[in-house]
Write a protein that holds these residues in place. Structure first.
Motif, PDB file in Angstrom:
ATOM      1  N   GLN A 117      27.182  18.112  48.555  1.00 45.50           N
ATOM      2  CA  GLN A 117      25.739  17.160  48.002  1.00 45.50           C
ATOM      3  C   GLN A 117      24.770  17.930  47.495  1.00 45.50           C
ATOM      4  N   SER A 118      24.515  19.301  47.741  1.00 49.72           N
ATOM      5  CA  SER A 118      23.795  20.183  46.905  1.00 49.72           C
ATOM      6  C   SER A 118      24.387  20.335  45.285  1.00 49.72           C
ATOM      7  N   GLN A 119      25.483  20.185  45.265  1.00 50.79           N
ATOM      8  CA  GLN A 119      26.138  20.561  44.020  1.00 50.79           C
ATOM      9  C   GLN A 119      25.455  19.052  43.171  1.00 50.79           C
ATOM     10  N   TYR A 120      25.735  18.108  43.700  1.00 45.07           N
ATOM     11  CA  TYR A 120      25.373  16.749  43.017  1.00 45.07           C
ATOM     12  C   TYR A 120      23.993  16.918  42.871  1.00 45.07           C
ATOM     13  N   ALA A 121      23.018  17.348  43.770  1.00 46.35           N
ATOM     14  CA  ALA A 121      21.697  17.185  43.509  1.00 46.35           C
ATOM     15  C   ALA A 121      21.490  18.526  42.351  1.00 46.35           C
ATOM     16  N   ARG A 122      21.878  19.382  42.340  1.00 42.21           N
ATOM     17  CA  ARG A 122      21.545  20.415  41.206  1.00 42.21           C
ATOM     18  C   ARG A 122      22.003  19.842  39.893  1.00 42.21           C
ATOM     19  N   ALA A 123      23.215  19.220  39.729  1.00 40.92           N
ATOM     20  CA  ALA A 123      23.582  18.679  38.609  1.00 40.92           C
ATOM     21  C   ALA A 123      22.726  17.715  37.929  1.00 40.92           C
ATOM     22  N   ASN A 124      22.521  16.679  38.828  1.00 45.41           N
ATOM     23  CA  ASN A 124      21.434  15.610  38.458  1.00 45.41           C
ATOM     24  C   ASN A 124      20.228  16.094  37.789  1.00 45.41           C
ATOM     25  N   GLN A 125      19.629  17.237  38.713  1.00 46.60           N
ATOM     26  CA  GLN A 125      18.340  17.882  38.033  1.00 46.60           C
ATOM     27  C   GLN A 125      18.313  18.718  36.735  1.00 46.60           C
ATOM     28  N   ALA A 126      19.856  19.518  36.374  1.00 40.79           N
ATOM     29  CA  ALA A 126      20.022  19.975  35.460  1.00 40.79           C
ATOM     30  C   ALA A 126      20.152  18.793  33.910  1.00 40.79           C
ATOM     31  N   ILE A 127      20.910  17.821  34.473  1.00 43.78           N
ATOM     32  CA  ILE A 127      21.001  16.716  33.310  1.00 43.78           C
ATOM     33  C   ILE A 127      19.722  16.148  32.875  1.00 43.78           C
ATOM     34  N   GLN A 128      18.746  15.862  34.096  1.00 44.19           N
ATOM     35  CA  GLN A 128      17.516  15.227  33.694  1.00 44.19           C
ATOM     36  C   GLN A 128      16.843  16.080  33.016  1.00 44.19           C
ATOM     37  N   MET A 129      16.858  17.352  33.217  1.00 37.16           N
ATOM     38  CA  MET A 129      16.015  18.346  32.330  1.00 37.16           C
ATOM     39  C   MET A 129      16.315  18.553  30.902  1.00 37.16           C
ATOM     40  N   ALA A 130      17.764  18.655  30.865  1.00 39.03           N
ATOM     41  CA  ALA A 130      18.426  18.667  29.374  1.00 39.03           C
ATOM     42  C   ALA A 130      18.110  17.222  28.627  1.00 39.03           C
ATOM     43  N   CYS A 131      18.304  16.136  29.182  1.00 36.52           N
ATOM     44  CA  CYS A 131      17.810  14.980  28.609  1.00 36.52           C
ATOM     45  C   CYS A 131      16.252  14.753  28.186  1.00 36.52           C
ATOM     46  N   GLN A 132      15.444  15.490  29.041  1.00 34.47           N
ATOM     47  CA  GLN A 132      14.249  15.474  28.580  1.00 34.47           C
ATOM     48  C   GLN A 132      13.731  16.335  27.538  1.00 34.47           C
ATOM     49  N   SER A 133      14.473  17.375  27.277  1.00 36.77           N
ATOM     50  CA  SER A 133      14.506  18.270  26.164  1.00 36.77           C
ATOM     51  C   SER A 133      14.989  17.637  24.983  1.00 36.77           C
ATOM     52  N   LEU A 134      16.037  16.791  24.729  1.00 37.79           N
ATOM     53  CA  LEU A 134      16.510  16.002  23.760  1.00 37.79           C
ATOM     54  C   LEU A 134      15.491  15.232  23.083  1.00 37.79           C
ATOM     55  N   SER A 135      14.551  14.418  24.190  1.00 39.08           N
ATOM     56  CA  SER A 135      13.735  13.591  23.710  1.00 39.08           C
ATOM     57  C   SER A 135      12.362  14.102  23.107  1.00 39.08           C
ATOM     58  N   ASP A 136      12.091  15.271  23.515  1.00 37.34           N
ATOM     59  CA  ASP A 136      10.780  16.148  23.194  1.00 37.34           C
ATOM     60  C   ASP A 136      10.997  16.412  21.662  1.00 37.34           C
ATOM     61  N   PRO A 137       9.588  16.122  21.032  1.00 38.91           N
ATOM     62  CA  PRO A 137       9.772  16.372  19.596  1.00 38.91           C
ATOM     63  C   PRO A 137       9.801  17.707  19.160  1.00 38.91           C
ATOM     64  N   ALA A 138       9.204  18.606  20.049  1.00 42.68           N
ATOM     65  CA  ALA A 138       9.017  19.933  19.672  1.00 42.68           C
ATOM     66  C   ALA A 138      10.399  20.748  20.167  1.00 42.68           C
ATOM     67  N   THR A 139      11.557  20.136  20.300  1.00 46.91           N
ATOM     68  CA  THR A 139      12.579  20.759  20.747  1.00 46.91           C
ATOM     69  C   THR A 139      13.553  21.084  19.548  1.00 46.91           C
ATOM     70  N   SER A 140      13.614  22.458  19.485  1.00 43.03           N
ATOM     71  CA  SER A 140      14.468  23.194  18.048  1.00 43.03           C
ATOM     72  C   SER A 140      16.029  22.476  18.086  1.00 43.03           C
ATOM     73  N   GLN A 141      16.612  22.792  17.033  1.00 41.32           N
ATOM     74  CA  GLN A 141      17.973  22.479  16.834  1.00 41.32           C
ATOM     75  C   GLN A 141      18.868  23.193  17.762  1.00 41.32           C
ATOM     76  N   GLN A 142      18.525  24.403  18.245  1.00 44.50           N
ATOM     77  CA  GLN A 142      19.321  25.550  19.049  1.00 44.50           C
ATOM     78  C   GLN A 142      19.029  25.177  20.436  1.00 44.50           C
ATOM     79  N   GLN A 143      17.896  24.697  20.860  1.00 46.65           N
ATOM     80  CA  GLN A 143      17.481  24.023  22.261  1.00 46.65           C
ATOM     81  C   GLN A 143      18.422  22.750  22.427  1.00 46.65           C
TER      82      GLN A 143
END
Length: 1198
Positions: free
Chosen positions: A104-130
């Motif tokens: 269950q901890s693996q699922y929680a960590r994966a969920n948190q990592a995917i949410q942070m990555a998706c937030q960076s995708l929608s952030d206008p200040a994110t660079s192409q490398q990010q």
């Protein structure tokens, strides 16, 4: 350097906080032992490095050594904690932890990592490398989630959870793919529009991941922590104490090393460092010792063995009581209650055997629990067996129950001993074979005991155990079991069809016996229960492997409905056994038997719906089997010369029909082979068509064979054998087609299908040749030889390739099947020498049948082998004999075609080879019997049985004598001489001496058998059987005489008997003992140990009248004891006959004459009674020997 040492001390100190109840089930005790070895070595090297580098001032090396030392101590501490956990949960009172279905901890960590990555995708200040880094994180985490879902779905038995994990993984994968496409578009055109599309594509992914995380966080899938009991913590204490001592010593040693590095020349500092180093070494030794002494399961195994030995002692005592017929019925339960106790305990033990086998190989933490459970179930099993035996009237059944219980107990003890030796070490491969053998032996013995108790319960009309068994089997249908990877749906379907038909047949037989033989209902109900139990086991595999969920539910419902009807039928059988005249119970049984048949039909229909083609193949194989049986019956009529035509028709009238039908069968064979790769509908049609064709072909051939006329029986048999070979090949082809259905072209089942098709075509070709040549007398014999050679070759290939056994056979039956081979060999040699076609066809037909029967007998008899080596020997001897006979037939065929003197001379050597092979089969059969098997009709066996029975009777009589006490005498003849005590002691001496003599005679008999002076299996016509019968008669006479002696002694001391009867009984003991001695000495070796024992038996010390004779002959001991008894009785007689005082004589003339006349009258009466007694004895002896044949001296008086 100082901060570094401080950091190492902190790292070691943190190790103290490791929880001892950490759930580390995946770690294994012996894996930790291996890690300990490597870490000990690293710790020793680090300690040496610290000392040397500190002395030499090499600070860099010193820091490395300190770092290695800290890592080694931390590793040892971690392994110690894990080992302590395994020791704690190994205690029977603890509950081991269970890992969850998902992390269950693996699922929680994966969920948190995917949410942070998706937030960076929608952030206008994110660079192409990010953006690219976020895409990488999303792909990695979603892939891990999908793999985890796949593993979870394969582990769970919950169908709802399985589908949910699979669907969630699909949703995550699809949404991830959509998001990746949007990220690729954003990478190509880094615009706001594409960024919005990425944010929109991320929402479904976040939602699916969040739903999956929520579902996986359910408590149902969470890990269960271990619960270590107080006893478990006490078992951990030794390891944890040693570990704490190691950590304290390591910290002190590092502090001392720190000071030593600063001032390496200071002796007190070095001395302090050495002391702490020595403390670490001692702590390590204590840790190793405590770990070895706390190995999981060892103490539990010892305690379990003690409990089992106690139960074994109780069973031994009960067996001794049963032998002496003094086993008293136990109170508290009825016979049914004890039987249920044994049945339930045995079933629980059977369930534990496999788990103990696995734990002994690789699961040490479970070994203690399992062996303790086994011992706890074994005690009620032993108590129940003793109770059953005590409630059983038949002494043979008593001994059978107790012997089987002892055997099962010994097998369980052997399993625990081997499990203790293996200890759960996965690397101790040399012990795993012993564990497997002990587990198989325990399962076999427990299963045998279970079958015996179930048979006894069913025979007595007790149905509660059977009803409970069926109910449990019905409940197991809903459970998900471990499937056999080597079995497919078709295999389970085939087994279920055969079992369902057995159940229907048993129900029909129960219906018949309800009116004719009510006592047989119990055995049939027991068979029905076992068949349903196996049916429910196979149904789990069929349900799991069925591709259609509706059909799976249909199979499950049909099997459970059948179980309900079986319970009703078993209940009715029990009621009818209790009250055979109850008409209502009889009608109920008939009605429920009909329902069982209907439910069997429903099961077959459900199975057929799951796979119509394979079901058609199963039905076709059953029909072909019936055709083969019908052809066997026709062969019997033809052999007897009673297969006559119905009208005036010739074989030519049937030849064309046979040829046409055979060609049609070839076409059906091709369709059947191609049907294996097509759909189920085509396969079903092909199977049905092939069965119809073989039925027509068999009818045509039977009519054609009948048209040949009963004056040509061998030609008839030749023709019918040819079509029988075709039918057998078709049956194997149908089975191969069924197994190959739905398989790929590379599957081994497809190659087996091709081989079966080739055999089928070969046999059809052979049939066509036989049809064309059967009327040609000049070629008929040669054709029969070729057909038999080909058939024997095919049978040998099947014999080697499969382990299928049609019927279990005894070693005696195997030996009987060698006689036809011997006769057929003689026929073959005679046919080769004569060259006549009629002799050749007789030899071919007879040898074919003899070889087929012999191979079946070898397979059936091999099941009774005690070891694999004996089993292989029996199977190989049958194969070698069949191959030898096949070579003989091939040479006979060569002699017929190319007759010459050299070829005919070679027949003798080939026939000797067959004879040698037959001898090997007989020897293997003798080995199959084992050392404990005897012929109950063998006179030598009867003699030994009678000897032991006589010895037991004499010992029982001696025990009876010890309980006798002299009666209170109204007057004492001599105060210094108690004659009655002398009589009792003398009788005891005679009983003890004769008992020892009979036992020694039994040993002498066994010695004669071992020396070969008498045969082990002598018959009544042999000369040695006279010796055996003489010994039997003598043993019986000794037993009867001693019993009579005891009765006479008892009567005399109680004042109810005469001294004459006691003296006569004592003399009869001496006479029968002399006869026994002569019977033993007829063929015995005077210097043999047994005869020396006969001649050197000691006699017990008696009082004043029994002479102490050391190393005196047994016969002399009995003789002297008898003489002592006679003297004692005579003295008693003299004492009782002693007049009380002077006899008063009447002084008157008339009175004196009257006294004289009365005395003379008494003398005449006694003389007349004495003469009558002598005549009676003479008549008895004449009647005894009047009908005895000359030379029979088995009952001669000595």
């Amino acid at each position: 350097m100082a901060p570094f040492c401080t950091h190492s001390v902190l790292a070691v100190t943190v190790s103290l906080a490791l929880p001892s109840t950490e759930n580390v089930v995946l770690w294994r005790f012996f894996v930790n032992i291996v890690l300990f070895s490597s870490q000990f070595q690293a710790l020793a090297d680090a300690m040496t490095g610290i000392s040397n580098s500190a002395k030499q001032g090499e600070l860099d090396h010193f820091c490395d050594a300190v770092r290695n030392f800290a890592n080694a101590v931390c590793g040892l501490t971690e392994n110690s904690a894990q080992t302590a956990y395994l020791v704690g949960i190994a205690d029977p009172t603890s509950e081991p932890g269970r890992p969850g279905l998902v992390d269950q901890s693996q699922y929680a960590r994966a969920n948190q990592a995917i949410q942070m990555a998706c937030q960076s995708l929608s952030d206008p200040a994110t660079s192409q490398q990010q953006v690219l880094n976020a895409a990488t994180i999303i792909a990695k985490q979603t892939s891990a989630l999908c793999n985890s879902c796949r593993v979870a779905s394969s582990k769970t038995s919950n169908a709802v959870a399985k589908r949910h994990f699979v669907q969630s993984a699909k949703d995550v994968a699809n949404n991830t793919a959509a998001l990746v496409r949007a990220i690729k578009a954003l990478d190509g055109d880094f615009s706001d529009d594409n960024r919005k599309k990425c944010a929109e594509a991320a929402r479904p992914l976040l939602q699916s991941v969040d739903e999956l995380t929520t579902y996986a966080s359910s408590p149902e899938f969470a890990s269960i922590p271990a619960k270590i009991s107080l006893k478990g913590r006490q078992a951990q204490e030794a390891i944890l104490t040693a570990d704490r001592g190691l950590i304290d010593g390591a910290c002190n040693m590092i502090q001392s090393a720190k000071q030593l590095a600063v001032n390496p020349r200071d002796p007190p500092t070095y001395q302090q460092y050495s002391a702490h180093s020595h403390g670490v070494s001692e702590s390590i030794k204590k840790l190793v010792t405590s770990i070895r002494e706390s190995a999981p399961g060892q103490k539990e195994c010892e305690r379990a063995l003690e409990r089992i030995n106690s139960s074994m002692h109780q069973l031994d005592q009960a067996s001794l009581s049963a032998v002496g017929q003094s086993l008293r019925p136990l109170e508290g339960k009825t016979l049914q209650g004890y039987q249920d106790q044994v049945i339930n305990s045995t079933k629980q033990m059977l369930d534990l055997v496999h788990a103990i086998r696995c734990a002994a190989k690789a699961e040490p933490e479970n070994l203690g629990h399992l062996v303790s459970s086994l011992a706890s179930y074994l005690e009620p099993m032993a108590d129940g067996s003793i109770g059953c035996a005590s409630k059983t009237v038949n002494s043979r059944q008593q001994m059978n129950i107790l012997d089987q219980s002892k055997t099962a107990t010994e097998a369980a003890a052997q399993l625990i001993v081997t499990a203790k030796e293996a200890g759960g070490n996965p690397k101790a491969l040399h012990t795993h074979k012993n564990v497997d053998e002990a587990a198989e032996g325990a399962s076999e013995m427990l299963q045998e005991l279970l079958l015996t108790m179930e048979d006894s319960a069913s025979a007595a009309g007790y149905t509660s155990a059977m009803i409970d068994n069926i109910s449990k089997s019905m409940a197991l249908v809903d459970e998900r079991g471990v499937l056999n990877e080597n079995l497919s749906y078709v295999d389970y379907q085939t087994n279920m069809v055969a079992l369902a038909r057995k159940i229907a047949r048993n129900a029909h037989d129960m219906n018949v016996k309800s009116s004719s033989n009510v006592e047989g209902l119990g055995a049939l109900a027991n068979l029905l229960t076992r068949d349903y139990n196996q049916l429910s086991q196979d149904s789990k595999g069929a349900i799991a492997l069925c591709s259609n969920q509706d059909i799976s539910n249909r199979i499950k419902i049909a099997v459970q409905d059948l179980g309900t009807s079986c319970i009703d039928l078993v209940k009715d059988a029990g009621n009818l056994q209790v009250n055979p005249t109850d008409g209502f119970s009889k009608r109920e049984l008939q009605e429920h038997a009909r329902k069982v048949t209907e439910r069997v039909t429903n099961v077959l229909a459900a199975l057929q719906a799951g796979s119509r083609g394979t079901q058609a193949c199963i039905n076709a194989a059953s029909t072909v089997s019936g055709i083969i049986g019908d052809l066997d019956t026709t062969i019997m009529f033809a052999t007897a010369g009673t297969l006559n035509p119905e009208g005036d028709e010739s074989f030519a009238n049937h030849r064309e029909n046979i040829l046409k039908t055979a060609k049609a069968l070839v076409e059906d064979t091709k369709t059947l082979v191609t049907g294996a790769a097509s759909n189920q509908e085509q396969l079903a049609n092909a199977a049905q068509s092939a069965v119809m064709t073989i039925t027509r072909l068999a009818d045509c051939v039977k009519m054609g064979a009948a048209s040949l006329g009963s004056e040509q029986p061998e030609a008839q048999v030749l023709l019918i054998n040819a079509v029988k070979d075709v039918a057998s090949a078709l049956g194997e082809l149908i089975s191969a087609t069924k197994n190959a259905s739905g398989k790929t072209a590379q599957d081994p089942a497809m190659s087996m299908l091709k081989d079966s098709a080739k055999v089928m075509v070969t046999n059809v070709t052979s049939l066509l040749k036989t049809v064309k040549t059967v009327e040609d007398e000049a070629a008929r014999g040669t054709r029969a030889l070729e057909s038999s050679i080909e058939a024997i070759g095919q049978e040998l290939r099947n014999y080697v390739a499969t382990d299928h056994v049609e019927k279990r056979m005894t070693p005696e039956e195997l030996i009987r099947h060698t006689k036809p081979i011997t006769i057929a060999t003689g026929k073959a040699v005679a046919a080769g020498n004569s060259g006549k076609q009629e002799d050749v066809i007789v030899a071919a037909n007879m040898g074919r049948k003899a070889v087929f029967d012999l191979l079946k007998a070898c397979k059936g008899a091999s099941l009774g082998a005690e070891t694999p080596d004996v089993r292989h020997r029996v199977v190989d001897s049958g194969r070698f004999c069949s191959e030898s006979y096949k070579d003989l037939l091939e040479h006979v065929n060569n002699v017929i075609q190319h007759p010459s003197v050299e070829n005919k001379q070679k027949l003798a050597s080939l026939s000797k080879r067959v004879a040698t092979a037959v001898t090997e089969i007989v020897q293997a059969a003798e080995v199959l019997k084992g050392t404990d098997w005897v012929d109950p009709h063998d006179p030598t066996v009867i003699a030994e049985s009678e000897l032991l029975s006589a010895a037991n009777a004499i010992e029982a009589a001696a025990k009876k004598l010890t309980q006798l006490k002299p009666r209170v005498q109204p007057k004492q003849v001599n105060e210094n001489l108690n004659f009655e005590e002398q009589i009792l002691e003398a009788a005891k001496s005679i009983a003890a001496a004769t008992a020892a003599l009979v036992k020694a005679a039994s040993a002498a008999q066994r010695e004669l058998i071992a020396q070969g002076k008498i045969g082990q299996f002598s018959s009544e016509q042999e000369e040695d059987s006279q010796w055996s019968q003489g010994l039997i008669s003598a043993a019986r006479l000794v037993a009867v005489a001693v019993q009579s002696l005891c009765e006479a002694a008892n009567a005399m001391v109680q004042g109810h008997g005469s001294e004459e009867k006691l003296i006569s009984s004592a003399k009869q003991v001496a006479s029968s003992t002399a006869q026994l001695l002569v019977a033993c000495k007829v063929k015995a070796d005077a210097e043999s140990p047994a005869m020396r024992r006969l001649q050197l038996l000691k006699t017990p010390q008696n009082l004043k009248l029994i002479i102490v004779i050391v190393l005196q002959a047994a016969g002399n001991a009995v003789k002297r004891a008898t003489e002592a008894l006679v003297r004692a009785a005579q003295q008693v007689k003299d004492g009782w006959d002693q007049p009380d005082g002077d006899f008063m004589v009447n002084d008157r003339m008339v009175g004196g004459i009257a006294q004289m006349i009365t005395a003379q009258e008494e003398i005449l009466i006694k003389e007349k009674e004495l003469e009558q007694a002598r005549r009676k004895l003479e008549n008895i002896r004449r009647a005894k020997y009047k009908d005895r044949p000359p030379g029979d001296d088995s009952g001669t008086e000595f």
